[in-house]
Write an enzyme that holds these catalytic residues in place. Structure first.
Site, mmCIF file in Angstrom:
data_model
loop_
_atom_site.group_PDB
_atom_site.id
_atom_site.type_symbol
_atom_site.label_atom_id
_atom_site.label_comp_id
_atom_site.label_asym_id
_atom_site.label_seq_id
_atom_site.Cartn_x
_atom_site.Cartn_y
_atom_site.Cartn_z
ATOM 1 N N HIS A 193 0.856 -1.190 0.000
ATOM 2 C CA HIS A 193 0.000 0.000 0.000
ATOM 3 C C HIS A 193 0.888 1.235 0.000
ATOM 4 O O HIS A 193 1.823 1.330 0.798
ATOM 5 C CB HIS A 193 -0.903 0.026 1.241
ATOM 6 C CG HIS A 193 -1.728 1.283 1.306
ATOM 7 N ND1 HIS A 193 -2.876 1.448 0.564
ATOM 8 C CD2 HIS A 193 -1.544 2.450 1.977
ATOM 9 C CE1 HIS A 193 -3.375 2.654 0.790
ATOM 10 N NE2 HIS A 193 -2.587 3.291 1.643
ATOM 11 N N ASP B 262 -15.473 2.575 7.545
ATOM 12 C CA ASP B 262 -14.437 3.536 7.170
ATOM 13 C C ASP B 262 -14.962 4.548 6.159
ATOM 14 O O ASP B 262 -14.678 5.745 6.284
ATOM 15 C CB ASP B 262 -13.202 2.828 6.611
ATOM 16 C CG ASP B 262 -12.174 3.855 6.165
ATOM 17 O OD1 ASP B 262 -11.709 4.615 7.038
ATOM 18 O OD2 ASP B 262 -11.881 3.954 4.964
ATOM 19 N N ARG C 293 -15.214 12.733 8.539
ATOM 20 C CA ARG C 293 -13.953 13.413 8.873
ATOM 21 C C ARG C 293 -13.637 14.493 7.835
ATOM 22 O O ARG C 293 -13.117 15.554 8.163
ATOM 23 C CB ARG C 293 -12.810 12.388 8.943
ATOM 24 C CG ARG C 293 -12.893 11.477 10.157
ATOM 25 C CD ARG C 293 -11.946 10.285 10.017
ATOM 26 N NE ARG C 293 -10.590 10.662 9.724
ATOM 27 C CZ ARG C 293 -9.748 9.940 8.982
ATOM 28 N NH1 ARG C 293 -10.120 8.786 8.479
ATOM 29 N NH2 ARG C 293 -8.529 10.366 8.753
ATOM 30 N N SER D 149 -7.845 3.809 9.306
ATOM 31 C CA SER D 149 -8.608 3.831 8.059
ATOM 32 C C SER D 149 -7.898 2.984 6.996
ATOM 33 O O SER D 149 -8.493 2.098 6.368
ATOM 34 C CB SER D 149 -8.739 5.285 7.595
ATOM 35 O OG SER D 149 -9.164 5.376 6.277
ATOM 36 N N LYS E 234 -8.927 -1.412 5.866
ATOM 37 C CA LYS E 234 -9.217 -1.879 4.513
ATOM 38 C C LYS E 234 -8.200 -2.934 4.081
ATOM 39 O O LYS E 234 -8.541 -3.923 3.455
ATOM 40 C CB LYS E 234 -9.219 -0.698 3.539
ATOM 41 C CG LYS E 234 -10.443 0.205 3.738
ATOM 42 C CD LYS E 234 -10.371 1.485 2.935
ATOM 43 C CE LYS E 234 -9.418 2.487 3.516
ATOM 44 N NZ LYS E 234 -9.512 3.856 3.048
HETATM 45 N N1 URA Z 1 -6.336 7.429 3.116
HETATM 46 C C1 URA Z 1 -7.244 6.628 3.727
HETATM 47 O O1 URA Z 1 -7.587 5.559 3.246
HETATM 48 N N2 URA Z 1 -7.748 7.054 4.895
HETATM 49 C C2 URA Z 1 -7.410 8.221 5.483
HETATM 50 O O2 URA Z 1 -7.915 8.519 6.549
HETATM 51 C C3 URA Z 1 -6.482 9.038 4.818
HETATM 52 C C4 URA Z 1 -5.947 8.608 3.628
#
Ligand code: URA
Length: 428
Positions: A88, A167, A174, A189, A193
Site C-alpha cells: 500500500h 471507514d 472526517r 482507516s 481496509k
Molecule cells: N487514506 C485513507 O484511506 N484514509 C485516510 O484517513 C487518509 C488517507
C-alpha cells in the site's frame, strides 16, 4: 454486538475529550452503532474531534481497527497455494509503482491481491491509470479475484464497498469536520481496509514530502510506525518504507503516460528511481512472504512482463493495444542554463490534475491521455530553451492553468546537487 444500553455515546465522547481511554467493548459498540445509524453524525463528529486532540493508544487503535473490519466482509485467501502479500502506498505524484511491482512479485511466486482506488486531487489513482488500457475493467467479483490469483498470481482491482464500510462513512464525516489529519484515524482507516482484504503480509510505502499526504519525515515516521503496530496486532506481517516525495517519481504523472513508463520498467528500462523503488519494495514483499527469489532476475528475464500481459488480459484488457493519445501537447522550456536541483512534486501533481488526469470530486470523469511528462531528472544539466515538460490533454483550455502550476516547479542552479535517496527509512 454488545448490549446498547451498556454504553452511552455522550459519556464515551466525554471520556475521550477528557483524555481517558475507551475500552475495547465501548469502541466495538461505538463503531458498529455509528455504522448502523444508532450513533448520530453529530456525536461521531465530536468523537472524531476528541480523538484528533487526544489520540488513541495502541490498544484502542487495535480495537478501533478490528471494530471497523467487523462492520463488513473479510476476504479469505487461505485456499491459495501461494503466499499472499500486498503493498500500500500513501500516495504520491507519478507513483506508478503498483503497475510493474504487482506482476513482478507474482512472477517470483507470490499471490498479490492489490485492491486499489481511484484518484482524488493531485495524486493519481492506480485504477484510473489502468483504465487507460482498452478493455480493462476494474470491477471483479470475489470469485473472479480468487480465480485470477490462482491462475496469474496478480490482481489489481477496485476495492468493493463491502470491506470495512464503517471507514467509508467515517471518512466522509472526517472530510467535512476537519478531522482527516489525525494520524491514528488515518492509520486505522488504511489498515482496516488492507487487513479486511485478507493478505497475510503487507509492505507499506509511506511517502514524505511536498507531494505527499504527510509533508514531514517525523509525521511520516509516526504514521508508518502506527500502521506497522496495527498490522502486527492484527496478525498481518507488516513492514514500512518511508520514501521521498519532494520530487515526482520517474518522468511522468497522469494516466496512460504512467502505464507507458511502467511498461518501460517491465521491459528492463525505465527511470532509475522507479526501478530502484520497485526493486526495493519487491524485495521487502518477497521477504515478508518467505519467498527466496531475486526480483531483478524476474524483471530482466521478461517473466514479469509475461505476468503483466496475463494480468491485463484476465481483466478484459488488450496489452498490445495502443494507449490513448492526447489531442493537444504543449511544451514548457527551461528558463536558464544550469543543473536541475529541484522539481516540486506538488506543482507537477497539480498540473497533471488541471490537465484532466485527476478529479476534483468523486465521480468526475478523468482523461486517459492527460498528464505531464518530463525529460530531465534531478542533477541533470539543462540549457535555456530546452524542453523540460510536455503537457498532454484533450482540452486545450486546461493548458494555461497547468502552465501556471508549473511556473515555479523547478530550480536551476549553477552548482550540481546530488538527488536525495529514495528510501529514507525502514520500519518493521
Ligand atoms: N487514506 C485513507 O484511506 N484514509 C485516510 O484517513 C487518509 C488517507
Amino acid at each position: 454486538m454488545s448490549d446498547a444500553s451498556v454504553f452511552d455515546a455522550v459519556e464515551l465522547i466525554r471520556r475521550k475529550r477528557d483524555g481517558n481511554s475507551l475500552s475495547g467493548e465501548a469502541i466495538k459498540w461505538l463503531i458498529a452503532t455509528y455504522t448502523d445509524g444508532g450513533v448520530s453524525a453529530e456525536q461521531m463528529s465530536a468523537m472524531a474531534m476528541a480523538i484528533f486532540f487526544q489520540g488513541l493508544s495502541r490498544e484502542e487503535l487495535a480495537a478501533w481497527t478490528k471494530a471497523m473490519i467487523a462492520t463488513g466482509q473479510r476476504m479469505d485467501f487461505s485456499t491459495l497455494s501461494r503466499p499472499t502479500v500486498d503493498k500500500h502506498s500513501t500516495g504520491g505524484v507519478g507513483d506508478k509503482i503498483t503497475l510493474a511491482l504487482t506482476p513482478l512479485v507474482a512472477a517470483c511466486g507470490a499471490a498479490v491481491p492489490q485492491l486499489s482506488g481511484r484518484g482524488l486531487g493531485h495524486t493519481g489513482g492506480t485504477l484510473d491509470k489502468l483504465e487507460s488500457i482498452p478493455g480493462w475493467r476494474a470491477e471483479l467479483s470475489n470469485a473472479e479475484m480468487l480465480a485470477q490469483l490462482n491462475e496469474v498470481g496478480a490482481v489489481v482491482c477496485a476495492a468493493g464497498a463491502g470491506l470495512a464500510p464503517a471507514d467509508a462513512k467515517l471518512y466522509a464525516l472526517r472530510d467535512v469536520t476537519a478531522t482527516i489529519e489525525s494520524i491514528p484515524m488515518i492509520a486505522a482507516s488504511i489498515m482496516s481496509k488492507k487487513i479486511a482484504e485478507g493478505t497475510a503480509s503487507l509492505v507499506l510505502d509511506v511517502k514524505t514530502g511536498s507531494g505527499a499526504f504527510m509533508k514531514t519525515h517525523d509525521d511520516s515516521h509516526v504514521l508508518a510506525q502506527t500502521m506497522v503496530e496495527i498490522g502486527s496486532d492484527a496478525g498481518v506481517k507488516t513492514v514500512a518504507l518511508i520514501t521521498g516525495m519532494d520530487t515526482p517519481l520517474g518522468r511522468s504523472a497522469g494516466n496512460a503516460v504512467e502505464v507507458t513508463e511502467a511498461l518501460e520498467v517491465l521491459a528492463g528500462g525505465g527511470p532509475s528511481d522507479v526501478v530502484e523503488l520497485t526493486l526495493a519494495l519487491a524485495a521487502e514483499m518477497l521477504a515478508a512472504a518467505g519467498i527466496e527469489a531475486d526480483p531483478g532476475v524476474a524483471l530482466a528475464s521478461g517473466e514479469a512482463m509475461d505476468t503483466w500481459r496475463a494480468m491485463i488480459r484476465a481483466q478484459g484488457g488488450d496489452p498490445t493495444a495502443p494507449l490513448p493519445q492526447p489531442k493537444f501537447t504543449e511544451v514548457v522550456t527551461a528558463k536558464a542554463d544550469g543543473y536541475l536541483t529541484e522539481m516540486d512534486a506538488m506543482a507537477v501533481g497539480v498540473a497533471a490534475w488541471r490537465l484532466g488526469a485527476g478529479r476534483a470530486r468523486q465521480g468526475d470523469v478523468v482523461q486517459a491521455s492527460a498528464g505531464v511528462t518530463w525529460t530531465a531528472s534531478l542533477g541533470d544539466l539543462v540549457h535555456k530553451g530546452q524542453p523540460l515538460f510536455a503537457l498532454h490533454t484533450d482540452t486545450a483550455e486546461r493548458i494555461e492553468r497547468a502552465e501556471q502550476a508549473l511556473a515555479d516547479a523547478v530550480k536551476i542552479s549553477p552548482q550540481p546537487a546530488s538527488p536525495p535517496p529514495i528510501v529514507l527509512e525502514r520500519i518493521s
